[in-house]
Design an enzyme around this catalytic site. Structure first.
Site, PDB file in Angstrom:
ATOM      1  N   ASP A 114      22.359 -69.426 -23.831  1.00 13.27           N
ATOM      2  CA  ASP A 114      21.970 -68.077 -23.418  1.00 13.27           C
ATOM      3  C   ASP A 114      23.116 -67.339 -22.726  1.00 13.27           C
ATOM      4  OD1 ASP A 114      19.517 -68.996 -24.245  1.00 13.27           O
ATOM      5  OD2 ASP A 114      18.478 -68.551 -22.367  1.00 13.27           O
ATOM      6  N   ASP A 115      22.923 -66.031 -22.593  1.00 14.19           N
ATOM      7  CA  ASP A 115      23.697 -65.152 -21.703  1.00 14.19           C
ATOM      8  C   ASP A 115      25.071 -64.759 -22.233  1.00 14.19           C
ATOM      9  OD1 ASP A 115      21.515 -65.450 -20.115  1.00 14.19           O
ATOM     10  OD2 ASP A 115      22.548 -66.411 -18.436  1.00 14.19           O
TER      11      ASP A 115
ATOM     12  N   HIS B 182      18.456 -61.708 -26.363  1.00 19.46           N
ATOM     13  CA  HIS B 182      18.201 -62.061 -24.946  1.00 19.46           C
ATOM     14  C   HIS B 182      18.208 -60.780 -24.100  1.00 19.46           C
ATOM     15  CE1 HIS B 182      17.752 -64.975 -21.793  1.00 19.46           C
ATOM     16  NE2 HIS B 182      18.934 -64.816 -21.256  1.00 19.46           N
TER      17      HIS B 182
ATOM     18  N   HIS C  65      20.014 -58.090 -19.920  1.00 17.31           N
ATOM     19  CA  HIS C  65      19.491 -59.250 -19.178  1.00 17.31           C
ATOM     20  C   HIS C  65      18.490 -58.820 -18.099  1.00 17.31           C
ATOM     21  CE1 HIS C  65      19.438 -63.272 -17.258  1.00 17.31           C
ATOM     22  NE2 HIS C  65      19.759 -63.656 -18.478  1.00 17.31           N
TER      23      HIS C  65
ATOM     24  N   HIS D  81      23.640 -72.543 -21.195  1.00 17.09           N
ATOM     25  CA  HIS D  81      24.194 -71.196 -21.044  1.00 17.09           C
ATOM     26  C   HIS D  81      25.636 -71.176 -21.514  1.00 17.09           C
ATOM     27  CE1 HIS D  81      20.603 -71.238 -18.586  1.00 17.09           C
ATOM     28  NE2 HIS D  81      20.555 -69.934 -18.757  1.00 17.09           N
TER      29      HIS D  81
HETATM   30 ZN   LIG Z   1      19.617 -65.510 -19.408  1.00 16.56          ZN
END
Ligand SMILES: [Zn+2]
Length: 333
Positions: free
Chosen positions: A143-144, A194, A198, A285
């Site tokens: 993620d991210d 995502h 955020h 992540h």
């Molecule tokens: Zn995230």
């Protein structure tokens, strides 16, 4: 100077593995793929000179005897076809009950039909590599990102082991790492949503939720040509309004490495090794080098145990599960 040499070696290795990867789909193809893995049919095509390797079988793969004057073609370490002295080729099946076409010293029996291909419904092709439906599959998710310094290392490792990952990306970062994000798509990884900034969607109204989802889908599609089909909620935060307004399947996780909190490769490894099982979705992540280091350690070990690294969409496809918009999934079995 030495550093340059190492870089050159790495570049050469990468370009070799990329060229192998890219050459593979040209050699063979699935027909009727839309019917699903069980119904698809393997089509052997003439192997172009130089694309497949003729090499000795690794010991573990020597399930059959190769008659003299024959040679075996391997793809990804799996024997796929036998070339007879007259230049004709036959597909090889690795199922235990399938004997080799001939045994040295015995008269050969011609195949019933010249065109019948060997079919193993458990071997499927996806994302430019083969998967074995009998072996466990897990979905590694990051993620991210995007964040090229970490994401490229993760892809380097995974691709060595025929692995693919799912990257749940923050939309407003995507244009800054367009090259990395295009690599994800061209090498068979999954690009996924995502949100655009955020945002914790449980704090937003319906219109803002929809806007966060749509803006992220748009920028990923603009950069890669692929529109994401899966969504992950920042922080996993949800409520009824969120679940009614995503409009895509919501993919959470059942293995949380907490890599973002520990930033410790060994702790991330310990959260995965010995814990994962078939159908799991692992949360990591893309922002931390410790996460790339952990990936470089546990991927070879899990591969040796028979695990296959698939995208979330592949996991759903090969487990025969249709994912539904606005439904939440933690694992797929
Ligand atoms: Zn995230």
């Amino acid at each position: 100077m030495k550093k340059h040499l190492n870089l050159l070696k790495k570049a050469a290795a990468l370009s070799l593995s990329l060229s192998l990867l890219l050459s593979f789909p040209a050699m063979a193809a699935w027909e009727n793929e839309h019917l699903g893995p069980g119904a698809a049919q393997w089509i052997e095509e003439q192997t172009p000179e130089g694309n497949a390797s003729h090499q000795p079988a690794p010991d573990a793969e020597s399930h059959f005897d190769v008659p003299e004057d024959h040679s075996v073609t391997y793809i990804d370490g799996q024997p796929v076809s036998l070339t007879n002295p007259d230049g004709t080729t036959e597909a090889i099946s690795l199922t235990p009950q399938a004997p080799p076409a001939e045994t040295a010293g015995e008269p050969s029996t011609p195949p019933a039909t010249e065109t019948a291909p060997a079919e193993d419904p458990n071997i499927v092709t996806s994302g430019g590599r083969q998967l074995d439906l009998r072996k466990p599959m897990i979905a590694l998710t990051y993620d991210d990102g995007p964040y090229a310094p970490v994401g490229n290392k993760i892809m380097d490792v995974l691709e060595q082991f025929n692995g693919r990952a799912t990257f749940f990306m923050v939309g407003d970062r995507v244009r800054n790492y367009a090259t990395e994000v295009k690599r994800m798509v061209s090498n068979g990884h999954e690009v996924a949503n995502h949100t655009y900034n955020h945002k914790y969607l449980n704090k937003l109204d319906a219109a803002s939720i929809r806007s966060q989802v749509e803006q992220c889908n748009q920028v990923i599609q603009e950069v890669t040509g692929v529109r994401p089909s899966l969504m992950r909620l920042p922080g996993g935060n949800q409520n009824a309004t969120v679940r009614q307004n995503i409009g895509m399947p919501i993919i959470l996780w059942n293995i949380d490495t907490r890599d973002w909190a520990t930033k410790n490769a060994q702790k991330t490894i310990d959260a995965v090794l010995g814990k994962v099982k078939d159908g799991d979705i692992v949360l990591m992540h893309e922002l931390y080098s410790s996460t790339a280091d952990a990936t470089a350690t546990f991927v070879p070990q899990l591969a040796a145990q028979g695990f296959q690294f698939v995208t979330v969409s592949e996991l759903a496809q090969f487990k025969g599960k249709a994912l539904t918009a606005n439904q939440v999934y933690y694992s797929i079995r």
